[in-house]
Each structure stands twice: as C-alpha cells, then as structure tokens.
Scaffold this motif. Structure first.
Motif, PDB file in Angstrom:
ATOM      1  N   GLU A   1      14.636  64.585  61.186  1.00  0.00           N
ATOM      2  CA  GLU A   1      14.748  63.438  60.390  1.00  0.00           C
ATOM      3  C   GLU A   1      15.496  62.388  61.165  1.00  0.00           C
ATOM      4  OE1 GLU A   1      15.988  62.880  56.304  1.00  0.00           O
ATOM      5  OE2 GLU A   1      13.891  63.489  55.915  1.00  0.00           O
ATOM      6  N   SER A   2      14.885  61.216  61.357  1.00  0.00           N
ATOM      7  CA  SER A   2      15.822  60.093  61.828  1.00  0.00           C
ATOM      8  C   SER A   2      15.484  58.872  61.272  1.00  0.00           C
ATOM      9  CB  SER A   2      15.544  60.085  63.452  1.00  0.00           C
ATOM     10  OG  SER A   2      14.237  59.797  63.597  1.00  0.00           O
ATOM     11  N   ALA A   3      16.115  57.911  61.787  1.00  0.00           N
ATOM     12  CA  ALA A   3      16.101  56.615  61.212  1.00  0.00           C
ATOM     13  C   ALA A   3      15.293  55.285  62.275  1.00  0.00           C
ATOM     14  CB  ALA A   3      17.373  55.811  60.797  1.00  0.00           C
ATOM     15  N   CYS A   4      14.619  54.363  61.580  1.00  0.00           N
ATOM     16  CA  CYS A   4      13.919  53.292  62.523  1.00  0.00           C
ATOM     17  C   CYS A   4      14.141  52.018  61.911  1.00  0.00           C
ATOM     18  CB  CYS A   4      12.363  53.860  62.724  1.00  0.00           C
ATOM     19  SG  CYS A   4      11.475  53.470  61.237  1.00  0.00           S
ATOM     20  N   LEU A   5      14.065  51.015  62.552  1.00  0.00           N
ATOM     21  CA  LEU A   5      14.060  49.581  62.114  1.00  0.00           C
ATOM     22  C   LEU A   5      12.791  48.978  62.323  1.00  0.00           C
ATOM     23  CD1 LEU A   5      15.922  47.312  60.994  1.00  0.00           C
ATOM     24  CD2 LEU A   5      16.427  46.717  63.399  1.00  0.00           C
ATOM     25  N   VAL A   6      11.994  48.907  61.307  1.00  0.00           N
ATOM     26  CA  VAL A   6      10.754  48.265  61.167  1.00  0.00           C
ATOM     27  C   VAL A   6      10.754  46.635  61.378  1.00  0.00           C
ATOM     28  CG1 VAL A   6       8.466  47.904  59.773  1.00  0.00           C
ATOM     29  CG2 VAL A   6       9.694  50.178  59.569  1.00  0.00           C
ATOM     30  N   HIS A   7      10.068  46.324  62.415  1.00  0.00           N
ATOM     31  CA  HIS A   7      10.014  44.860  62.716  1.00  0.00           C
ATOM     32  C   HIS A   7       8.834  44.169  62.210  1.00  0.00           C
ATOM     33  CE1 HIS A   7      13.459  44.584  65.603  1.00  0.00           C
ATOM     34  NE2 HIS A   7      13.269  46.049  65.820  1.00  0.00           N
ATOM     35  N   ASP A   8       7.783  44.998  62.224  1.00  0.00           N
ATOM     36  CA  ASP A   8       6.363  44.094  61.953  1.00  0.00           C
ATOM     37  C   ASP A   8       5.414  45.314  61.148  1.00  0.00           C
ATOM     38  OD1 ASP A   8       4.284  42.641  62.286  1.00  0.00           O
ATOM     39  OD2 ASP A   8       3.856  43.076  64.435  1.00  0.00           O
ATOM     40  N   ILE A   9       4.865  44.900  60.097  1.00  0.00           N
ATOM     41  CA  ILE A   9       4.004  45.980  59.270  1.00  0.00           C
ATOM     42  C   ILE A   9       2.775  45.376  58.861  1.00  0.00           C
ATOM     43  CG2 ILE A   9       5.364  45.418  57.220  1.00  0.00           C
ATOM     44  CD1 ILE A   9       5.154  48.419  56.511  1.00  0.00           C
ATOM     45  N   SER A  10       1.847  46.256  58.981  1.00  0.00           N
ATOM     46  CA  SER A  10       0.497  45.591  58.244  1.00  0.00           C
ATOM     47  C   SER A  10      -0.014  46.885  57.645  1.00  0.00           C
ATOM     48  CB  SER A  10      -0.572  45.411  59.222  1.00  0.00           C
ATOM     49  OG  SER A  10      -1.031  46.378  59.897  1.00  0.00           O
TER      50      SER A  10
ATOM     51  N   GLY B   1      23.487  61.684  62.993  1.00  0.00           N
ATOM     52  CA  GLY B   1      23.562  62.598  64.196  1.00  0.00           C
ATOM     53  C   GLY B   1      22.239  62.204  65.151  1.00  0.00           C
ATOM     54  N   CYS B   2      21.570  61.191  65.041  1.00  0.00           N
ATOM     55  CA  CYS B   2      20.288  60.887  65.782  1.00  0.00           C
ATOM     56  C   CYS B   2      20.582  59.515  66.529  1.00  0.00           C
ATOM     57  CB  CYS B   2      19.304  60.934  64.837  1.00  0.00           C
ATOM     58  SG  CYS B   2      19.254  59.604  63.653  1.00  0.00           S
ATOM     59  N   GLY B   3      21.749  59.345  66.574  1.00  0.00           N
ATOM     60  CA  GLY B   3      22.020  57.777  67.345  1.00  0.00           C
ATOM     61  C   GLY B   3      22.744  57.846  68.557  1.00  0.00           C
TER      62      GLY B   3
ATOM     63  N   ARG C   1      16.245  57.543  51.100  1.00  0.00           N
ATOM     64  CA  ARG C   1      17.686  58.267  51.432  1.00  0.00           C
ATOM     65  C   ARG C   1      17.069  59.192  52.287  1.00  0.00           C
ATOM     66  NH1 ARG C   1      20.493  56.000  47.623  1.00  0.00           N
ATOM     67  NH2 ARG C   1      22.452  57.286  48.143  1.00  0.00           N
ATOM     68  N   PHE C   2      18.563  59.387  53.189  1.00  0.00           N
ATOM     69  CA  PHE C   2      18.488  60.709  53.999  1.00  0.00           C
ATOM     70  C   PHE C   2      19.302  61.870  53.441  1.00  0.00           C
ATOM     71  CE2 PHE C   2      17.743  56.696  56.329  1.00  0.00           C
ATOM     72  CZ  PHE C   2      16.746  57.093  57.046  1.00  0.00           C
TER      73      PHE C   2
END
Length: 201
Positions: free
Chosen positions: A39-48, A199-201, A116-117
C-alpha cells in the motif's frame, strides 16, 4: 470575361479535447494506492469519471492493476495505461461520479475525509510535560489514530513524534474511546512526509 466567384469553404472549428472538457486540472488530492500486497500514497493532479493522472511514490508499470481511493471516491479498481517516471495515467474499471470529491460532506451528511493508511508502529506522544508511549493504528495527512493505556482527554494539545522521519507533528486530541483516540494535526502532512512515514517514499 467575368468569372464566377470562387466559394471558399469556412474553416471548421478545431475538434474539442473532450478529455480536457471533463477533467479537473486543479485537483490536488492525496490518494491511497493498493497494488499487489503493498500500500502506498499518490498525489492526484487530474481526474475524470474514467480515470486519473497522479504522481506515485512507488513507480507504477504499464498494465499494472491497482485499487485507488481518494476523498469522496470509494476504492476503485483501475489499470495503469501510461507511465512517465513517477507520473502515470490510470483508467478506472467502472466510470465514477467525481462530483463527490468536491463536496465537504457525502450523501449521508458525513464529512468527506482523505483515505486512511493502516499502520502498526510505535511512537511517542507529548502532552504538556508528559511523554506517552502510543501505538499508531492508522494515519492520514490530517491526523492519526492512536492507542495507549494512558488517560488522555479531548482538546489536549501536544505533538506526536512520527516514526521513520523522527519529526514532531503538532496537533490536538479530537476524540477518545476506551484506549483509542484521534490526534488531528495542525497542518496536513505533505505527500513526501506521509510517504516516508509509511516507508514508501
């Protein structure tokens, strides 16, 4: 000799970029990504309604299957369609209602929250001159759920020493329930800091 005027056809307007019409380039949301057993994180810039573009903390691969959740959008299965370094575009298996991500509350009237993580880590909570050993049960950019045998009260201010980064996050205890309580950060964690804590960065 007079020649008939030549009719010049009107120029057709350029085709609309339908993807641009439907996307929201100003979106900046931290999402939770589940892939394989991690499991990790992301930063969403653009969504449809059909997919999103995000910067990932774990480099994705074209064709990879993911499950992604962002605020206001339940976890959805998706496939990675293109990759450019740590940025990637993913396509949802099923079209989504994206108007929900712009709402402060969901259809039930509950406050829309960032995913939440789950975590299993120990940390130190400081309240005034007390240092309390706590277990971190889960974390989001906005706060952590903690467990401790020590007595604490809602409204108490302090700081949590975050694991992996050895940095203090200041905030307030916002709720208590038996040996568990919530700690809301004064300032949301950045994607980079959250990823290091996970722990994924």
């Amino acid at each position: 000799m007079m020649h008939a005027p030549i009719a010049i056809p009107a120029l057709a307007p350029p085709p609309r970029d339908q993807r641009r019409d439907k996307r929201h380039a100003s979106v900046l949301l931290i999402g939770r990504v589940a892939h394989a057993a991690a499991e990790s994180a992301c930063l969403v810039h653009d969504i449809s309604e059909h997919g999103l573009m995000a910067r990932f903390t774990a480099m994705p691969v074209v064709g990879e299957r993911l499950r992604i959740a962002v605020r206001g959008l339940a976890e959805v299965a998706a496939t990675v369609r293109w990759v450019n370094g740590y940025k990637a575009g993913v396509e949802f298996d099923v079209a989504q209602r994206i108007d929900t991500i712009f709402r402060l509350r969901d259809d039930r009237g509950l406050v829309a929250r960032t995913p939440r993580f789950a975590m299993a880590a120990t940390a130190s909570l400081r309240i005034a001159d007390r240092r309390i050993a706590v277990d971190i049960l889960d974390i989001s950019p906005g706060g952590v759920k903690l467990r401790s045998d020590a007595a604490v009260c809602s409204g108490q201010a302090g700081s949590v020493l975050l694991p992996e980064v050895n940095a203090a996050a200041f905030g307030t205890i916002c709720w208590t329930r038996e040996d568990r309580f919530g700690f809301r950060f004064c300032e949301p964690l950045s994607l980079a800091l959250l990823s290091r804590v996970l722990g994924c960065g």
